[in-house]
Design an enzyme around this catalytic site. Structure first.
Site, mmCIF file in Angstrom:
data_model
loop_
_atom_site.group_PDB
_atom_site.id
_atom_site.type_symbol
_atom_site.label_atom_id
_atom_site.label_comp_id
_atom_site.label_asym_id
_atom_site.label_seq_id
_atom_site.Cartn_x
_atom_site.Cartn_y
_atom_site.Cartn_z
ATOM 1 N N TYR A 150 -17.346 15.337 -16.638
ATOM 2 C CA TYR A 150 -17.698 14.109 -16.689
ATOM 3 C C TYR A 150 -18.711 13.565 -15.659
ATOM 4 C CZ TYR A 150 -16.925 8.961 -15.962
ATOM 5 O OH TYR A 150 -17.272 7.741 -15.865
ATOM 6 N N ASP A 198 -8.237 17.466 -16.167
ATOM 7 C CA ASP A 198 -8.486 16.130 -16.392
ATOM 8 C C ASP A 198 -8.229 15.862 -18.047
ATOM 9 O OD1 ASP A 198 -9.765 13.775 -17.597
ATOM 10 O OD2 ASP A 198 -11.365 13.925 -16.080
ATOM 11 N N ARG A 208 0.682 -1.212 -0.028
ATOM 12 C CA ARG A 208 -0.034 0.142 -0.038
ATOM 13 C C ARG A 208 0.868 1.191 -0.022
ATOM 14 N NH1 ARG A 208 -1.765 2.127 4.417
ATOM 15 N NH2 ARG A 208 -2.219 0.246 5.453
ATOM 16 N N LYS A 235 -9.034 4.484 -19.857
ATOM 17 C CA LYS A 235 -9.059 4.806 -21.236
ATOM 18 C C LYS A 235 -7.997 4.667 -22.279
ATOM 19 C CE LYS A 235 -12.947 5.908 -19.229
ATOM 20 N NZ LYS A 235 -13.537 7.246 -18.716
#
Ligand SMILES: *Cc1c(COP(=O)(O)O)cnc(C)c1O
Length: 375
Positions: free
Chosen positions: A99, A171, A47, A196
């Site tokens: 978005y 973004d 982590r 994406k």
């Protein structure tokens, strides 16, 4: 180094144990300590840090020209961390057509923490300027926007943010660093849905944040990420890094194909409007041509008719797959308003296309037959 070379080499190293050229996937969650209790190899617990995640972070930081990058479990988690790093009472400006998944996060969840968000037309600098308050700490830009492909002038908005000491985050999911480098244009941070184009094959979910400076805000973000556990897994990190190696060539092909499809749709009698910044009559074309090297693989268009006609066109395509998301090798078609749900401003006759890596003539023929045979 040029972008293509960086994409291949950044974050890569020969495995010291075996000489493997492709980095092994380090699934181990824990790492050996020395007798004195120290961690001579630098890793403690996954982590906190993992070789695969670090390799991906180094590669995206290099491509965006940032000082530091952090890989999250999704693009949404990366965006959320930016909100989490703000203090209560902070005011945020976000685009009206942000978005839709992030709209929920900005509207509902942030509000409960005492962060107020105003939604503005980010393509109109005068409207942005008049919405700025003394307590504005963050201006969020998404350009091109999803799914309307609106274009925001990054240097102009970043300058407005800096005038009041606010940060400007961009973004960059639609453009990727291959087509647009927001940090060089004045932004302080970049966020990606790596699900994406960075991953590029519709098989890995992730998010990456890149910061221009390794400053106190960056350290706070890293703390939020590792203490909160919003980390990308070793396997997803490996897959997305593999995708990055071919990103410059894929983006070029996505953009060339999308330009061909957009030009075809723009002259089609069954099409009412095409939204693609590469078209000379797109309202954001000039700004896009200034800040992007090509115009990307996503576009949307409105059919003549309504929701039913749009659904029928999507039903009749043979190559385009009816699915959400974008950025993979397969071309996708989606009726956007119905996935965004009630209250969306997306027109009901709009179809969004993720232009893949097929031959553009096959894509055009497929759309042509679907449009011609739709009553
Ligand atoms: C998909 C997407 C996101 C969210 O990313 P996830 O990986 O799905 O969480 C954020 N911004 C844009 C522009 C997107 O397309």
């Amino acid at each position: 180094m040029r972008l293509e070379t960086l994409a291949v080499h950044a974050g890569s190293r020969i495995d010291p144990a075996t000489g493997a050229v492709a980095m092994p996937i380090y699934l181990s969650t824990t790492f050996e300590r020395a007798a004195d209790g120290s961690y001579p190899r630098g890793y403690v617990y996954t982590r906190e840090g993992n070789p695969n995640r670090e390799a991906l972070e180094a590669a995206v930081a290099a491509l965006e020209g940032g000082a530091v990058a952090m890989a999250f479990a999704s693009g949404s988690a990366a965006a959320f961390a930016v909100l989490q790093a703000l203090a209560p009472g902070a005011h945020v400006l976000a685009p009206k057509d942000i978005y839709f998944g992030l709209a929920r996060l900005f509207r509902e969840i942030a509000a409960a923490w005492g962060i107020s968000v105003s939604f503005v037309d980010m393509t109109d600098p005068a409207e942005v300027e008049s919405a700025i308050r003394p307590e504005t700490r963050l201006i969020w830009v998404e350009t091109p926007s999803n799914p309307m492909l609106r274009i925001t002038d990054i240097p102009q908005i970043a300058a407005l943010a800096h005038r009041v000491g606010a940060l400007c985050f961009c973004d960059n999911t639609l453009a990727t660093p291959v087509l647009q480098r927001p940090l060089a244009l004045g932004a302080d941070g970049v966020v990606h849905s790596a699900t994406k184009y960075l991953g590029g094959h519709s098989d890995a979910m992730g998010g990456v944040m890149v910061l221009k400076e390794a400053d106190a805000f960056a350290r706070r973000l890293r703390e939020i990420q590792t203490a909160g556990g919003a980390i990308l897994s070793p396997f997803e990190s490996w897959l997305i890094l593999r995708g990055l190696r071919t990103l410059p060539y894929r983006m070029r092909a996505h953009s060339e194909n999308a330009m061909r499809v957009a030009a075809f749709l723009a002259q089609h009698p069954a099409v009412e409007a095409v939204h693609y910044p590469g078209l000379p009559d797109h309202p954001g074309h000039e700004v896009a041509a200034r800040q992007m090297s090509m115009f990307g693989g996503l576009l949307s268009f409105q059919v003549r008719g309504g929701r039913e006609t749009a659904f029928r066109v999507a039903e009749r395509t043979q190559l385009f797959i009816r699915a959400t998301s974008f950025g993979g090798a397969h071309s996708l078609i989606e009726h956007r308003a119905s996935i965004e749900g009630p209250g969306t401003a997306t027109p009901d006759n709009l179809l969004r296309l993720s232009i893949g890596l097929e031959h553009p003539d096959d894509l055009i023929e497929d759309l042509d037959q679907a449009l011609r045979t739709t009553p």
